[in-house]
Write a protein that holds these residues in place. Sequence first.
Motif, short mmCIF file in Angstrom:
data_model
loop_
_atom_site.label_atom_id
_atom_site.label_comp_id
_atom_site.label_asym_id
_atom_site.label_seq_id
_atom_site.Cartn_x
_atom_site.Cartn_y
_atom_site.Cartn_z
N TRP A 360 0.81 -1.22 0.00
CA TRP A 360 0.00 0.00 0.00
C TRP A 360 0.84 1.26 0.00
CZ3 TRP A 360 -3.97 -2.54 -1.25
CH2 TRP A 360 -4.31 -3.74 -0.62
N ALA A 361 2.14 1.15 0.16
CA ALA A 361 3.00 2.34 0.27
C ALA A 361 3.47 2.80 -1.10
CB ALA A 361 4.20 2.03 1.17
N SER A 362 2.57 3.37 -1.88
CA SER A 362 2.89 3.83 -3.23
C SER A 362 2.48 5.29 -3.39
CB SER A 362 2.14 2.98 -4.27
OG SER A 362 0.75 3.20 -4.17
N PRO A 363 3.05 5.99 -4.36
CA PRO A 363 2.64 7.38 -4.61
C PRO A 363 1.15 7.51 -4.92
CG PRO A 363 4.72 6.91 -5.72
CD PRO A 363 4.21 5.59 -5.20
N SER A 364 0.61 6.57 -5.70
CA SER A 364 -0.82 6.66 -6.04
C SER A 364 -1.69 6.50 -4.81
CB SER A 364 -1.18 5.59 -7.09
OG SER A 364 -0.96 4.30 -6.58
N ARG A 365 -1.27 5.62 -3.89
CA ARG A 365 -2.04 5.47 -2.65
C ARG A 365 -1.96 6.74 -1.83
NH1 ARG A 365 -2.86 2.67 2.27
NH2 ARG A 365 -3.75 4.33 3.56
N ALA A 366 -0.77 7.35 -1.74
CA ALA A 366 -0.61 8.58 -0.96
C ALA A 366 -1.50 9.69 -1.52
CB ALA A 366 0.85 9.01 -0.94
N LEU A 367 -1.50 9.85 -2.85
CA LEU A 367 -2.34 10.87 -3.48
C LEU A 367 -3.82 10.57 -3.28
CD1 LEU A 367 -0.34 11.38 -6.80
CD2 LEU A 367 -0.48 12.96 -4.86
N GLY A 368 -4.17 9.28 -3.35
CA GLY A 368 -5.56 8.90 -3.13
C GLY A 368 -6.01 9.22 -1.72
N SER A 369 -5.15 8.96 -0.75
CA SER A 369 -5.50 9.27 0.64
C SER A 369 -5.65 10.77 0.84
CB SER A 369 -4.43 8.72 1.58
OG SER A 369 -4.49 7.30 1.65
N MET A 370 -4.76 11.54 0.24
CA MET A 370 -4.86 13.00 0.37
C MET A 370 -6.17 13.52 -0.21
SD MET A 370 -0.96 14.17 -0.52
CE MET A 370 0.42 13.68 0.54
N ASP A 371 -6.56 12.96 -1.35
CA ASP A 371 -7.82 13.36 -1.98
C ASP A 371 -9.01 13.00 -1.09
OD1 ASP A 371 -9.38 14.26 -4.39
OD2 ASP A 371 -10.07 12.19 -4.30
N LEU A 372 -8.97 11.78 -0.52
CA LEU A 372 -10.02 11.35 0.40
C LEU A 372 -10.12 12.30 1.58
CD1 LEU A 372 -11.95 9.10 1.69
CD2 LEU A 372 -9.86 8.25 2.77
N HIS A 373 -9.00 12.58 2.21
CA HIS A 373 -9.01 13.42 3.41
C HIS A 373 -9.51 14.83 3.12
CE1 HIS A 373 -5.48 10.65 4.82
NE2 HIS A 373 -6.67 10.06 4.95
N TYR A 374 -9.08 15.40 1.99
CA TYR A 374 -9.47 16.78 1.68
C TYR A 374 -10.96 16.87 1.33
CZ TYR A 374 -8.95 21.54 -0.13
OH TYR A 374 -9.06 22.89 -0.34
N SER A 375 -11.45 15.92 0.56
CA SER A 375 -12.86 15.97 0.17
C SER A 375 -13.77 15.78 1.37
CB SER A 375 -13.16 14.91 -0.90
OG SER A 375 -12.99 13.61 -0.39
N MET A 376 -13.35 14.95 2.32
CA MET A 376 -14.17 14.76 3.52
C MET A 376 -13.98 15.89 4.52
SD MET A 376 -14.47 10.71 4.27
CE MET A 376 -15.88 11.11 5.31
N ALA A 377 -12.77 16.45 4.57
CA ALA A 377 -12.55 17.59 5.46
C ALA A 377 -13.44 18.76 5.08
CB ALA A 377 -11.08 18.01 5.42
N GLY A 378 -13.69 18.90 3.77
CA GLY A 378 -14.55 19.98 3.31
C GLY A 378 -16.02 19.61 3.27
#
Length: 466
Positions: A360-378
């Motif tokens: 799970w430690a890949s750049p695509s996973r990191a970007l996906g997690s960031m997108d998840l966190h930002y969309s839910m934070a907002g």
Amino acid sequence: MTRFGYGIDATLARDVRRAGGAPAWFEQQLTSPGSFPDGAADAVRRWWPDLDRRASDLWQRQVQEVRGGWQVMEDYGRWLLVRRIRTRRPVLEKMTEFWEAMLHVPVSGDAHFTWRVDYGDTVRRHALGRFDELLTATTTHPAMLIFLSAATSTKRAPNENLGRELLELHTLGAGNYDEDDVKASARILTGHHVDLWESWKASYVKEDHATGKVRVKGFTHTNRKADGREVTREYLRYLAHHPLTAQHVCERLATKFVRDDPPRSLVKRLAKVYLKNDTAIVPVLRALAASKEFRSSAGDKLRDPGEDVVATYRALGVEVGRPSRNDSASNAILWQASRLGLTPHAWPRPDGTPVTDRVWASPSRALGSMDLHYSMAGGWWPSEGIRYRTPRAWVSSKKPVRFEDLVDAVSRDLLHRPASKRLVQTATIATGCKAREKIDRDHALYQWGFPRLLAAVLDSPDHLAC
């Protein structure tokens, strides 16, 4: 609490305090999970009624194009994710997930989907019991029999799939058996049957059982009776108690709950506990959590996609309601996990969902997690059937607060730990605010920039790691 759960929230923190601290809470979770009322988690099962239909009914509904098996299995994944958000019994939930991954039957499959929910229920009943009983219940379960072609295996044509994976994946481990062991293993398991494509009933057909002496490793049996169920039980009990199985099971536990390369000394100690306690799971978990290796590994494991999604919901304290339309949050949560890499138990191979971080430690996973966190934070997506907290929860209207203190308050709320200097620095970069800048409800951070602060906290290793 983080390693054996799905993220700390207010309810979990309260349960730990009431129990007298984390060690006492963990012991209570192991030995009496029923002492934590879990009605909120149990209630969500009713949101997806197909989960409680009989195998034959599910098949007929698929044939009649009322609802496909893949749709039912999507509901199963959604139910698991929402249940994990709500549960007060995270250790039981985490161990159910662990065994479903190790004794893997994927949710994708045009035949075994009919029995897949029942299979998960079976694992849950044994998740904190004894491994020998769990192994027997899962090996002879209709879902496993169908998935690994043992449901139609007969003495005239023994299928070796289940016999092989039982040895390699479920017990002894790769390289610890030979082809003669596989053949004998397959013969022992003949007789178990599922009426595919018709009634879907499970039965035992004595006429299909291959009799005659069998030998697998150190297990031998005359196997004279047409009814081979007793031989099967003895065989599975032998495998469960084998020292190689103890090593295999305990290595996977240590990999999941300690680190990707667990010390051999730890695995050996856990295996000794496993064998001494008649394959009971609780003593092994107790010994694992008490080990110095476990305690020194805090923050070293990466949450997998499902764990990240659930932990994010729990941290933000969002409320998810019954699905009323296709894009309801309780439906969309499955797509969120999929975008990060995997929906629950959808790993296509028999070896099950990996427990190592490197997958799970890949750049695509990191970007996906960031997108998840930002969309839910907002609070932007999902937006239907869900209630988010607003900045009002953290910013008092009475007096301004310094930004660094606000970051600390958010960290204590979302992560239940004080903000580190690194987190404060990260938050200043993410938001453009200075550490000592005063924040009130007229400030731009409150008006439109708060999602950046929440996302900065959720993107941190304090949230992604456990």
